[in-house]
Design an enzyme around this catalytic site. Structure first.
Site, PDB file in Angstrom:
ATOM      1  N   SER A  24       1.065  -1.146  -0.005  1.00  0.00           N
ATOM      2  CA  SER A  24      -0.049   0.004   0.003  1.00  0.00           C
ATOM      3  C   SER A  24       0.852   1.352   0.106  1.00  0.00           C
ATOM      4  O   SER A  24       1.892   1.452   0.820  1.00  0.00           O
ATOM      5  CB  SER A  24      -1.020   0.075   1.244  1.00  0.00           C
ATOM      6  OG  SER A  24      -0.183  -0.249   2.477  1.00  0.00           O
ATOM      7  N   TYR A  33      -1.339  -7.717  -6.086  1.00  0.00           N
ATOM      8  CA  TYR A  33      -0.380  -8.066  -7.351  1.00  0.00           C
ATOM      9  C   TYR A  33      -0.853  -8.958  -8.334  1.00  0.00           C
ATOM     10  O   TYR A  33      -1.222 -10.170  -7.794  1.00  0.00           O
ATOM     11  CB  TYR A  33       0.800  -8.208  -6.268  1.00  0.00           C
ATOM     12  CG  TYR A  33       1.441  -7.319  -5.827  1.00  0.00           C
ATOM     13  CD1 TYR A  33       1.240  -5.737  -5.909  1.00  0.00           C
ATOM     14  CD2 TYR A  33       2.632  -7.389  -4.872  1.00  0.00           C
ATOM     15  CE1 TYR A  33       1.753  -4.795  -5.329  1.00  0.00           C
ATOM     16  CE2 TYR A  33       3.171  -6.364  -4.002  1.00  0.00           C
ATOM     17  CZ  TYR A  33       2.932  -4.946  -4.301  1.00  0.00           C
ATOM     18  OH  TYR A  33       3.454  -4.102  -3.667  1.00  0.00           O
ATOM     19  N   LYS A 221       6.904   4.590   2.348  1.00  0.00           N
ATOM     20  CA  LYS A 221       5.914   5.186   1.527  1.00  0.00           C
ATOM     21  C   LYS A 221       5.590   6.434   2.420  1.00  0.00           C
ATOM     22  O   LYS A 221       5.365   6.316   3.601  1.00  0.00           O
ATOM     23  CB  LYS A 221       4.895   4.121   1.369  1.00  0.00           C
ATOM     24  CG  LYS A 221       5.503   2.752   0.555  1.00  0.00           C
ATOM     25  CD  LYS A 221       5.651   3.385  -0.867  1.00  0.00           C
ATOM     26  CE  LYS A 221       6.160   2.035  -1.613  1.00  0.00           C
ATOM     27  NZ  LYS A 221       6.375   2.535  -2.900  1.00  0.00           N
ATOM     28  N   ASP A 249       9.422   7.581  -0.488  1.00  0.00           N
ATOM     29  CA  ASP A 249       8.591   7.361  -2.015  1.00  0.00           C
ATOM     30  C   ASP A 249       7.201   7.806  -1.825  1.00  0.00           C
ATOM     31  O   ASP A 249       6.297   7.383  -1.096  1.00  0.00           O
ATOM     32  CB  ASP A 249       8.662   5.730  -2.288  1.00  0.00           C
ATOM     33  CG  ASP A 249       8.194   5.439  -3.305  1.00  0.00           C
ATOM     34  OD1 ASP A 249       7.686   6.279  -4.429  1.00  0.00           O
ATOM     35  OD2 ASP A 249       8.053   4.294  -3.933  1.00  0.00           O
ATOM     36  N   GLU A 275      11.528   9.547  -4.067  1.00  0.00           N
ATOM     37  CA  GLU A 275      11.297   8.753  -5.348  1.00  0.00           C
ATOM     38  C   GLU A 275       9.874   9.137  -5.650  1.00  0.00           C
ATOM     39  O   GLU A 275       8.904   9.486  -4.958  1.00  0.00           O
ATOM     40  CB  GLU A 275      11.135   7.442  -4.698  1.00  0.00           C
ATOM     41  CG  GLU A 275      10.847   6.336  -6.115  1.00  0.00           C
ATOM     42  CD  GLU A 275      10.978   4.764  -5.512  1.00  0.00           C
ATOM     43  OE1 GLU A 275      12.105   4.628  -4.683  1.00  0.00           O
ATOM     44  OE2 GLU A 275      10.250   4.130  -5.668  1.00  0.00           O
ATOM     45  N   GLU A 301      10.006   3.719 -12.273  1.00  0.00           N
ATOM     46  CA  GLU A 301       9.214   2.567 -12.137  1.00  0.00           C
ATOM     47  C   GLU A 301       8.153   2.878 -13.085  1.00  0.00           C
ATOM     48  O   GLU A 301       7.445   1.660 -13.665  1.00  0.00           O
ATOM     49  CB  GLU A 301       8.836   2.053 -10.862  1.00  0.00           C
ATOM     50  CG  GLU A 301       7.781   3.094 -10.057  1.00  0.00           C
ATOM     51  CD  GLU A 301       7.594   2.671  -8.741  1.00  0.00           C
ATOM     52  OE1 GLU A 301       8.434   2.790  -7.785  1.00  0.00           O
ATOM     53  OE2 GLU A 301       6.642   1.883  -8.388  1.00  0.00           O
ATOM     54  N   ASP A 324      12.520  -0.567 -14.592  1.00  0.00           N
ATOM     55  CA  ASP A 324      11.688  -1.523 -14.204  1.00  0.00           C
ATOM     56  C   ASP A 324      11.655  -2.616 -15.153  1.00  0.00           C
ATOM     57  O   ASP A 324      11.494  -2.485 -16.393  1.00  0.00           O
ATOM     58  CB  ASP A 324      10.215  -0.998 -13.886  1.00  0.00           C
ATOM     59  CG  ASP A 324       9.400  -2.069 -13.515  1.00  0.00           C
ATOM     60  OD1 ASP A 324       8.908  -1.975 -12.259  1.00  0.00           O
ATOM     61  OD2 ASP A 324       8.571  -2.851 -14.282  1.00  0.00           O
ATOM     62  N   HIS A 351      13.796  -0.567  -9.660  1.00  0.00           N
ATOM     63  CA  HIS A 351      12.537  -0.916  -8.878  1.00  0.00           C
ATOM     64  C   HIS A 351      12.301  -2.292  -8.968  1.00  0.00           C
ATOM     65  O   HIS A 351      12.544  -3.005  -9.746  1.00  0.00           O
ATOM     66  CB  HIS A 351      11.573  -0.106  -9.731  1.00  0.00           C
ATOM     67  CG  HIS A 351       9.983  -0.519  -9.155  1.00  0.00           C
ATOM     68  ND1 HIS A 351       9.201  -1.277  -9.957  1.00  0.00           N
ATOM     69  CD2 HIS A 351       9.450  -0.250  -7.843  1.00  0.00           C
ATOM     70  CE1 HIS A 351       8.113  -1.353  -9.240  1.00  0.00           C
ATOM     71  NE2 HIS A 351       8.382  -0.870  -8.164  1.00  0.00           N
TER      72      HIS A 351
HETATM   73 MG   LIG Z   1       8.374   3.150  -5.578  1.00  0.00          MG
END
Ligand SMILES: [Mg+2]
Length: 441
Positions: A24, A33, A221, A249, A275, A301, A324, A351
């Site tokens: 998340s 995913y 995050k 990020d 990020e 990414e 990525d 990534h």
């Molecule tokens: Mg990221």
């Protein structure tokens, strides 16, 4: 007689990861995913197959699967030798399909589908050669590597001769670096502690665990709520101490002014990079964020193709390039991006995470070290401890480093029982979920 690719089998595979808030972030609070997964079957007597996929986070995975099917005529019925003997030409036929390119060009679902098929063909080619993809690539002469690259739209920054110069300069140290990778692997960092949906207690516990496991860098995050992020960043810094890097990020959450304010507030806790501060398409905004606050900028990414990476580098907009394995059109386009980054002297920190992205991208980072950049300075591969058990050749992390894969191929093959269980919408995992949802209603 060359075997033939007899079938391109496409599967919609999804994992219900949103149940536990794994993955998340500020823009994607409930990802499931998923992989639009492709198997190239052949009539080779040894059962040779190529496996590949592109990664999505749930709804829309069926669209990616349909896009792979739309590219099938470029693959099905072709002699394996004609594909493996011209991996550059094969890749360009996929990305330049004269009608499908209208849906891109070089971006979005059709481009990711081209990536899934390109990656599957690399899995097949490396298996046939008896080598893992990273070593298969690192054994190629520079002239063969540049033939893999589509230089269209990038020659103002990198042409074939300049790419050859980069690759030739790395040839003398290649064997030693391959031996070093086999002996001691490639440095990793972990995002496992930092998902936005995790409690403070879980964040602190997992951050301490990451340090105990040997990681020198973690990632959090951020981007939903500034007060929460200041508290989480303080807790993480207290948990890991001053010597461990903490990247943050925002997953594209901000406009430029938000990014500048947010990062100024977090600066006392020494974030290592910010990020995806803003839209992945916005080169000038990334440059403004980089110029306007003290923390280094990373992105990639969600960068659609080599053309946007070229501009990010030309504009001096990024400190780290984050390739990525399954966003752009697979191995070939990522080689173009590795060469562009080397040309500009910017480190590549791939990534990974999702499902299978660690398995794939480790090959590209190791090839970069062996045959392109020749450097580990400032370089780390993302690692997330999710869903590896579904692969027949899962990544191995030891002491905060990726161990070099040794099995032939691209480490892309999912276990048959995992494919059967997670097929959407009619595999047993999803049938059980829909039955539970009906009962709850
Ligand atoms: Mg990221």
């Amino acid at each position: 007689m060359s075997p033939t690719i007899t079938e391109v089998a496409v599967h919609d595979i999804r994992f219900p990861t949103s149940e536990r808030l794994d993955g998340s972030d500020a823009m994607h609070p409930d990802p499931d995913y998923s992989a639009a997964y492709v198997v190239l079957r052949t009539d080779a007597p040894d059962g040779l197959e190529g496996h590949g996929f592109c990664f999505t986070i749930g709804r829309g995975n069926e669209v990616a699967a349909a896009a792979i099917r739309a590219l099938r005529p470029h693959v099905e019925g072709r002699a394996v030798d004609s594909v493996v003997g011209d991996l550059g030409g094969f890749h360009r036929r996929l990305t330049r399909d004269s009608q499908l390119r209208w849906l891109g060009p070089d971006k979005g679902v059709t481009h990711m589908a081209a990536g899934a098929l390109t990656n599957a063909v690399w899995d097949l080619a490396a298996k046939q050669a008896g080598l893992p993809v990273w070593e298969f690539l690192a054994a190629m002469p520079p002239e063969q590597i540049v033939d893999l690259v589509d230089f269209r739209y990038v020659t103002d920054a990198l042409d074939r001769e300049q790419a050859l110069d980069i690759l030739r300069a790395a040839v003398p140290g290649r064997a030693a670096r391959v031996a070093e990778l086999k002996a001691s692997g490639y440095p990793a960092y972990t995002t496992s502690p930092g998902w936005l949906g995790y409690s403070d207690e879980k964040l602190v516990k997992l951050a301490q665990q990451a340090v105990a496991d040997g990681f020198g860098q973690i990632k959090l995050k951020i981007g939903a709520d500034l007060a929460d992020d200041v508290r989480r960043m303080r807790l993480a810094r207290e948990a890991v101490g001053p010597g461990i890097r903490i990247a943050v990020d925002a997953n594209q959450r901000w406009d430029v002014s938000d990014a500048l304010g947010w990062m100024s507030a977090l600066a006392p806790y020494d974030p290592y990079w910010i990020e995806e501060p803003t839209s992945p398409d916005d080169i000038l905004a990334h440059a403004a964020v980089r110029a306007g606050q003290p923390v280094k900028v990373a992105t990639g990414e969600h960068v659609a193709n080599r053309v946007v990476f070229k501009q990010l580098l030309q504009a001096g907009a990024v400190d780290f390039v984050q390739i990525d394995a399954a966003r752009v059109a697979g191995v070939n386009e990522n080689i173009a991006i590795l060469l562009l980054a080397a040309r500009f002297g910017v480190p590549v920190c791939p990534h990974a995470g999702g499902v299978g992205l660690c398995e794939l991208v480790q090959h590209l980072a190791m090839f970069d070290y062996a045959a392109v950049s020749g450097s580990l300075d400032g370089r780390v591969i993302e690692y997330v401890d999710h869903l590896h058990e579904h692969f027949t050749d899962p990544v191995v992390i030891e002491g905060g480093r990726y161990r070099a894969p040794t099995a032939p191929g691209f480490s892309a093959r999912m276990r048959p029982e995992s494919l059967a269980a997670h097929r959407y919408p009619d595999g047993p995992v999803w049938r059980a979920r829909s039955a539970t949802a009906k009962e709850a209603n």
